[in-house]
Design an enzyme around this catalytic site. Structure first.
Site, PDB file in Angstrom:
ATOM      1  N   ARG A 170       0.812  -1.227   0.000  1.00  0.00           N
ATOM      2  CA  ARG A 170       0.000   0.000   0.000  1.00  0.00           C
ATOM      3  C   ARG A 170       0.847   1.281   0.000  1.00  0.00           C
ATOM      4  O   ARG A 170       0.339   2.365   0.250  1.00  0.00           O
ATOM      5  CB  ARG A 170      -0.965   0.032   1.189  1.00  0.00           C
ATOM      6  CG  ARG A 170      -2.001  -1.107   1.174  1.00  0.00           C
ATOM      7  CD  ARG A 170      -2.854  -1.049  -0.072  1.00  0.00           C
ATOM      8  NE  ARG A 170      -3.945  -2.009  -0.075  1.00  0.00           N
ATOM      9  CZ  ARG A 170      -3.882  -3.223  -0.622  1.00  0.00           C
ATOM     10  NH1 ARG A 170      -2.750  -3.629  -1.178  1.00  0.00           N
ATOM     11  NH2 ARG A 170      -4.927  -4.019  -0.613  1.00  0.00           N
ATOM     12  N   LEU A 171       2.134   1.174  -0.283  1.00  0.00           N
ATOM     13  CA  LEU A 171       2.986   2.357  -0.387  1.00  0.00           C
ATOM     14  C   LEU A 171       2.987   2.813  -1.852  1.00  0.00           C
ATOM     15  O   LEU A 171       4.001   2.774  -2.549  1.00  0.00           O
ATOM     16  CB  LEU A 171       4.400   2.055   0.114  1.00  0.00           C
ATOM     17  CG  LEU A 171       4.493   1.726   1.601  1.00  0.00           C
ATOM     18  CD1 LEU A 171       5.938   1.450   2.003  1.00  0.00           C
ATOM     19  CD2 LEU A 171       3.927   2.871   2.445  1.00  0.00           C
TER      20      LEU A 171
END
Length: 214
Positions: A192-193
């Site tokens: 999720r970066l």
């Protein structure tokens, strides 16, 4: 109620780094658009969500088709008397968004919409199939109608009226050009970066580029 908490996927198909982006967001949009076409898995790459602020004060989003883009901006066509047409006439600040899940990318465009010149709308209308032309004339878009037969009967009347004749563009149908003020590119990344690169227009002609946190 269905719990969607376990809907997850890993994003790992690409990256978006400052070292490989152009100074102009239109060039990057063009690159992404054609890469998405080549990658496949999207039925209509030019499908986009148009969000407006309605006359009732509420935002509303709907999917339409992008028909052209260039250094000026992004063009789509609609009935000017429709709900979105009236909303744009009242408040031309709009948002366009593209989501291309097959390649894990999203583009969000904030811009100011204005009607395209009549010649531009005429040229596009003339390029449409006759059925689409008559459909635009038959539908009082966004208005309440009694039933489906209303549309079918209206279309038949127009087919008879214009059989063998040139079909003119209705005055209340045409294009909007959305001139971008801010363009954000989102590339899915692991854990999720995600990569988010934002272009903001400065002084009407320079683009400020920032990376923003996911």
């Amino acid at each position: 109620m269905k719990d969607l908490g376990n809907y997850r996927k890993s994003y790992d198909k690409s990256e978006l780094l400052e070292t490989n982006i152009p100074e102009d967001p239109i060039n990057l949009f063009n690159k992404w658009f054609h890469e998405t076409e080549d990658f496949g898995g999207v039925d209509e790459v030019n499908a986009m969500t148009v969000s407006t602020i309605g006359l009732d004060g509420f935002p509303k989003s709907r999917v339409v088709l992008l028909k052209k883009f260039n250094e000026e901006g992004f063009i789509f066509y609609t009935n000017y008397d429709s709900e979105k047409g009236k909303a744009i006439a009242s408040n031309p600040h709009v948002c366009l968004s593209f989501f291309w899940p097959s390649i894990e990318r999203q583009v969000i465009i904030k811009g100011i919409a204005e009607k395209t010149p009549a010649t531009v709308s005429d040229n596009y209308f003339d390029s449409r199939p006759d059925g689409s032309k008559l459909g635009a004339m038959a539908s009082p878009q966004s208005q309440i109608i009694p039933d489906r037969d209303f549309l079918e009967n209206r279309l038949k009347e127009l087919e008879n009226q214009y059989e063998g004749k040139e079909i003119p563009r209705p005055d209340n149908w045409g294009g909007f050009l959305v001139k971008p003020q801010e363009v954000e590119f989102w590339q899915g990344r692991p854990n999720r970066l995600h990569d988010r690169i934002r272009y903001q227009l400065q002084d009407g002609f320079l683009w400020k580029i920032d990376r923003i946190s996911p």
